[in-house]
Scaffold this motif. Structure first.
Motif, PDB file in Angstrom:
ATOM      1  N   SER A  75       0.833  -1.205   0.000  1.00 20.43           N
ATOM      2  CA  SER A  75       0.000   0.000   0.000  1.00 20.43           C
ATOM      3  C   SER A  75       0.867   1.254   0.000  1.00 20.43           C
ATOM      4  O   SER A  75       1.926   1.302   0.625  1.00 20.43           O
ATOM      5  N   GLU A  76       0.390   2.277  -0.679  1.00 16.51           N
ATOM      6  CA  GLU A  76       1.098   3.551  -0.729  1.00 16.51           C
ATOM      7  C   GLU A  76       1.230   4.150   0.670  1.00 16.51           C
ATOM      8  O   GLU A  76       0.276   4.202   1.436  1.00 16.51           O
ATOM      9  N   GLY A  77       2.431   4.581   1.015  1.00 19.09           N
ATOM     10  CA  GLY A  77       2.651   5.249   2.292  1.00 19.09           C
ATOM     11  C   GLY A  77       2.863   4.327   3.473  1.00 19.09           C
ATOM     12  O   GLY A  77       2.987   4.791   4.613  1.00 19.09           O
ATOM     13  N   TYR A  78       2.936   3.018   3.239  1.00 10.80           N
ATOM     14  CA  TYR A  78       3.130   2.066   4.339  1.00 10.80           C
ATOM     15  C   TYR A  78       4.451   2.326   5.054  1.00 10.80           C
ATOM     16  O   TYR A  78       5.478   2.574   4.413  1.00 10.80           O
ATOM     17  N   ILE A  79       4.424   2.268   6.392  1.00  9.20           N
ATOM     18  CA  ILE A  79       5.646   2.429   7.190  1.00  9.20           C
ATOM     19  C   ILE A  79       5.958   1.158   7.976  1.00  9.20           C
ATOM     20  O   ILE A  79       7.040   0.589   7.840  1.00  9.20           O
ATOM     21  N   LYS A  80       5.016   0.723   8.807  1.00 12.81           N
ATOM     22  CA  LYS A  80       5.301  -0.435   9.637  1.00 12.81           C
ATOM     23  C   LYS A  80       4.008  -1.053  10.131  1.00 12.81           C
ATOM     24  O   LYS A  80       2.954  -0.419  10.134  1.00 12.81           O
ATOM     25  N   SER A  81       4.097  -2.315  10.577  1.00 17.64           N
ATOM     26  CA  SER A  81       2.932  -3.013  11.113  1.00 17.64           C
ATOM     27  C   SER A  81       3.369  -3.950  12.221  1.00 17.64           C
ATOM     28  O   SER A  81       4.541  -4.326  12.311  1.00 17.64           O
ATOM     29  N   MET A  82       2.429  -4.333  13.052  1.00 23.68           N
ATOM     30  CA  MET A  82       2.730  -5.303  14.103  1.00 23.68           C
ATOM     31  C   MET A  82       1.440  -5.951  14.579  1.00 23.68           C
ATOM     32  O   MET A  82       0.346  -5.405  14.434  1.00 23.68           O
ATOM     33  N   ILE A  83       1.587  -7.161  15.141  1.00 19.20           N
ATOM     34  CA  ILE A  83       0.468  -7.905  15.712  1.00 19.20           C
ATOM     35  C   ILE A  83       0.627  -7.956  17.221  1.00 19.20           C
ATOM     36  O   ILE A  83       1.729  -8.152  17.737  1.00 19.20           O
ATOM     37  N   VAL A  84      -0.471  -7.764  17.925  1.00 21.24           N
ATOM     38  CA  VAL A  84      -0.494  -7.831  19.380  1.00 21.24           C
ATOM     39  C   VAL A  84      -1.247  -9.079  19.798  1.00 21.24           C
ATOM     40  O   VAL A  84      -2.361  -9.332  19.318  1.00 21.24           O
ATOM     41  N   ASN A  85      -0.616  -9.876  20.658  1.00 21.70           N
ATOM     42  CA  ASN A  85      -1.245 -11.104  21.153  1.00 21.70           C
ATOM     43  C   ASN A  85      -1.858 -10.815  22.514  1.00 21.70           C
ATOM     44  O   ASN A  85      -1.170 -10.663  23.517  1.00 21.70           O
ATOM     45  N   LYS A  86      -3.173 -10.721  22.530  1.00 16.99           N
ATOM     46  CA  LYS A  86      -3.884 -10.396  23.765  1.00 16.99           C
ATOM     47  C   LYS A  86      -4.279 -11.672  24.504  1.00 16.99           C
ATOM     48  O   LYS A  86      -4.933 -12.531  23.959  1.00 16.99           O
ATOM     49  N   ASP A  87      -3.850 -11.794  25.707  1.00 10.21           N
ATOM     50  CA  ASP A  87      -4.120 -12.917  26.618  1.00 10.21           C
ATOM     51  C   ASP A  87      -3.854 -14.288  26.004  1.00 10.21           C
ATOM     52  O   ASP A  87      -4.466 -15.290  26.359  1.00 10.21           O
ATOM     53  N   GLY A  88      -2.941 -14.308  25.000  1.00  2.00           N
ATOM     54  CA  GLY A  88      -2.535 -15.575  24.405  1.00  2.00           C
ATOM     55  C   GLY A  88      -3.531 -16.194  23.463  1.00  2.00           C
ATOM     56  O   GLY A  88      -3.298 -17.267  22.915  1.00  2.00           O
ATOM     57  N   ASN A  89      -4.663 -15.540  23.233  1.00  2.00           N
ATOM     58  CA  ASN A  89      -5.695 -16.107  22.364  1.00  2.00           C
ATOM     59  C   ASN A  89      -6.035 -15.172  21.214  1.00  2.00           C
ATOM     60  O   ASN A  89      -5.670 -15.414  20.068  1.00  2.00           O
ATOM     61  N   SER A  90      -6.736 -14.083  21.505  1.00  2.00           N
ATOM     62  CA  SER A  90      -7.167 -13.183  20.446  1.00  2.00           C
ATOM     63  C   SER A  90      -6.033 -12.294  19.978  1.00  2.00           C
ATOM     64  O   SER A  90      -5.206 -11.833  20.762  1.00  2.00           O
ATOM     65  N   LEU A  91      -5.986 -12.066  18.662  1.00  2.00           N
ATOM     66  CA  LEU A  91      -4.957 -11.235  18.053  1.00  2.00           C
ATOM     67  C   LEU A  91      -5.587 -10.006  17.413  1.00  2.00           C
ATOM     68  O   LEU A  91      -6.700 -10.058  16.914  1.00  2.00           O
ATOM     69  N   TYR A  92      -4.852  -8.919  17.429  1.00  2.00           N
ATOM     70  CA  TYR A  92      -5.215  -7.743  16.655  1.00  2.00           C
ATOM     71  C   TYR A  92      -3.927  -7.071  16.218  1.00  2.00           C
ATOM     72  O   TYR A  92      -2.841  -7.381  16.728  1.00  2.00           O
ATOM     73  N   GLY A  93      -4.018  -6.193  15.250  1.00  2.00           N
ATOM     74  CA  GLY A  93      -2.815  -5.582  14.710  1.00  2.00           C
ATOM     75  C   GLY A  93      -2.953  -4.089  14.497  1.00  2.00           C
ATOM     76  O   GLY A  93      -4.049  -3.520  14.580  1.00  2.00           O
ATOM     77  N   PHE A  94      -1.811  -3.465  14.222  1.00  2.00           N
ATOM     78  CA  PHE A  94      -1.766  -2.047  13.882  1.00  2.00           C
ATOM     79  C   PHE A  94      -0.899  -1.886  12.631  1.00  2.00           C
ATOM     80  O   PHE A  94       0.132  -2.548  12.495  1.00  2.00           O
ATOM     81  N   VAL A  95      -1.331  -1.015  11.742  1.00  2.00           N
ATOM     82  CA  VAL A  95      -0.547  -0.694  10.541  1.00  2.00           C
ATOM     83  C   VAL A  95      -0.454   0.829  10.449  1.00  2.00           C
ATOM     84  O   VAL A  95      -1.476   1.517  10.511  1.00  2.00           O
ATOM     85  N   THR A  96       0.755   1.335  10.299  1.00  3.07           N
ATOM     86  CA  THR A  96       0.976   2.779  10.293  1.00  3.07           C
ATOM     87  C   THR A  96       1.433   3.258   8.915  1.00  3.07           C
ATOM     88  O   THR A  96       2.231   2.586   8.249  1.00  3.07           O
ATOM     89  N   PHE A  97       0.919   4.416   8.502  1.00  2.00           N
ATOM     90  CA  PHE A  97       1.219   5.014   7.206  1.00  2.00           C
ATOM     91  C   PHE A  97       1.821   6.404   7.406  1.00  2.00           C
ATOM     92  O   PHE A  97       1.815   6.952   8.514  1.00  2.00           O
ATOM     93  N   ASP A  98       2.348   6.975   6.310  1.00  2.00           N
ATOM     94  CA  ASP A  98       2.998   8.274   6.433  1.00  2.00           C
ATOM     95  C   ASP A  98       2.026   9.442   6.364  1.00  2.00           C
ATOM     96  O   ASP A  98       2.432  10.598   6.501  1.00  2.00           O
ATOM     97  N   SER A  99       0.740   9.167   6.131  1.00  2.00           N
ATOM     98  CA  SER A  99      -0.257  10.232   6.108  1.00  2.00           C
ATOM     99  C   SER A  99      -1.625   9.647   6.409  1.00  2.00           C
ATOM    100  O   SER A  99      -1.865   8.444   6.214  1.00  2.00           O
ATOM    101  N   SER A 100      -2.532  10.490   6.877  1.00  2.00           N
ATOM    102  CA  SER A 100      -3.893  10.030   7.153  1.00  2.00           C
ATOM    103  C   SER A 100      -4.615   9.669   5.861  1.00  2.00           C
ATOM    104  O   SER A 100      -5.475   8.782   5.844  1.00  2.00           O
ATOM    105  N   GLU A 101      -4.244  10.347   4.740  1.00  2.00           N
ATOM    106  CA  GLU A 101      -4.860  10.040   3.438  1.00  2.00           C
ATOM    107  C   GLU A 101      -4.503   8.624   2.992  1.00  2.00           C
ATOM    108  O   GLU A 101      -5.351   7.874   2.509  1.00  2.00           O
TER     109      GLU A 101
END
Length: 298
Positions: free
Chosen positions: A27-53
């Motif tokens: 994706s255009e503007g991609y910087i970094k991403s990561m996955i968070v392991n919550k309580d060893g079961n459910s997962l969610y992630g974050f993806v950061t870009f260089d602009s809100s657009e």
């Protein structure tokens, strides 16, 4: 505050950081991403870009995306940015860290394989369809695959064949999802591709070839004189032919890439067990090629 970070929900429990990065890094503007392991079961992630657009464009595209078979991710704006991943001064990020979307990608990321599929069968499937084009491949225990190609043309055409392909293994059929992976795949020594000669024989009652092939394989008992055969073929099929390639040690075979699979099928009926007028006594055999010929002039 401009929110440049997306929250990724509804991830499968076996999702990995690498998969999330490969999914979003194109994706255009991609910087970094990561996955968070919550309580060893459910997962969610974050993806950061260089602009809100850029973040909003990615959100619109990936919200509801089928991450794996019947698993659709939820993509929403995060409540805040994640400054611990990167400097808040985005302009300080090296241009070399930006994603290159120039079309030179040679690695495909494939999901949707049945959970029963074996690495051996996956290897056979890839080899049967793309032998000579691939540099390596990997099927994870989670049945997600990376396939590296020798050039972007081969990757592009393979993506067209693989995406939405109905893959069957031991009576179980699933739909493959294929896209470019922005990170080049470098195989380990045990992940080097097989040649067709090295591959085991095809399992009984299993058709590994992807339907809709546009390439015809032509062979003969005698050498095929390219200077005579090519004009004859072009006279027969005209603009239907995109590319011709002659091969074999004695030049006894040729590959013909047609514009459509229907044209290829019609050409087989016309060429099989026939003689070319300019080459009397040379009987041709024609069939769908096991690999797709890739046009190099596009």
């Amino acid at each position: 505050m401009d929110i440049r970070t997306l929250f990724i929900g509804s991830l499968p429990p076996d999702a990995t950081n690498r998969e999330l990065r490969l999914l979003f890094s194109t994706s255009e503007g991609y910087i970094k991403s990561m996955i968070v392991n919550k309580d060893g079961n459910s997962l969610y992630g974050f993806v950061t870009f260089d602009s809100s657009e850029a973040a909003e464009k990615a959100r619109e595209y990936y919200d509801g995306y089928e991450y794996d078979t019947d698993i659709f991710i939820r993509v929403t704006p995060s409540k805040r940015n994640t400054p611990d991943w990167f400097s808040e001064k985005v302009e300080g990020i090296s241009k070399q860290a930006k994603v290159d979307n120039s079309g030179t990608q040679r690695t495909l990321y494939i999901t949707g394989f049945p959970k029963q599929v074996t690495p051996e069968y996956f290897s056979l499937f890839i080899t049967a369809n793309f032998s000579g084009q691939i540099t390596g491949y990997e099927l994870s225990s989670k049945k997600r695959a990376f396939v590296g190609f020798g050039d972007p043309y081969s990757a592009k055409h393979a993506r067209e064949k693989l995406n939405n392909h109905e893959f069957t293994f031991e009576g179980v059929t699933s739909t493959l999802h294929c896209d470019f992976a922005n990170t080049e795949f470098i195989p380990r020594g045990d992940q080097l591709p097989l040649t067709l000669a090295q591959a085991p024989s095809l399992p009984k009652n299993q058709n590994l070839l992807i339907p809709g092939s546009k390439t015809v394989f032509v062979s003969a008992t005698k050498s095929l004189d390219q200077s005579l055969l090519e004009p004859s073929l072009r006279k027969l099929f005209g603009d239907q032919i995109e590319t011709l390639s002659f091969g074999g040690k004695e030049k006894t075979s040729a590959f013909i890439l047609f514009s459509t699979s229907e044209q290829a099928s019609a050409a087989i009926e016309q060429l099989h067990n026939s003689e070319i007028p300019s080459m009397p006594g040379v009987l041709l055999k024609a069939s769908l090629a096991r690999t797709e010929l890739v046009p190099r002039n596009r």
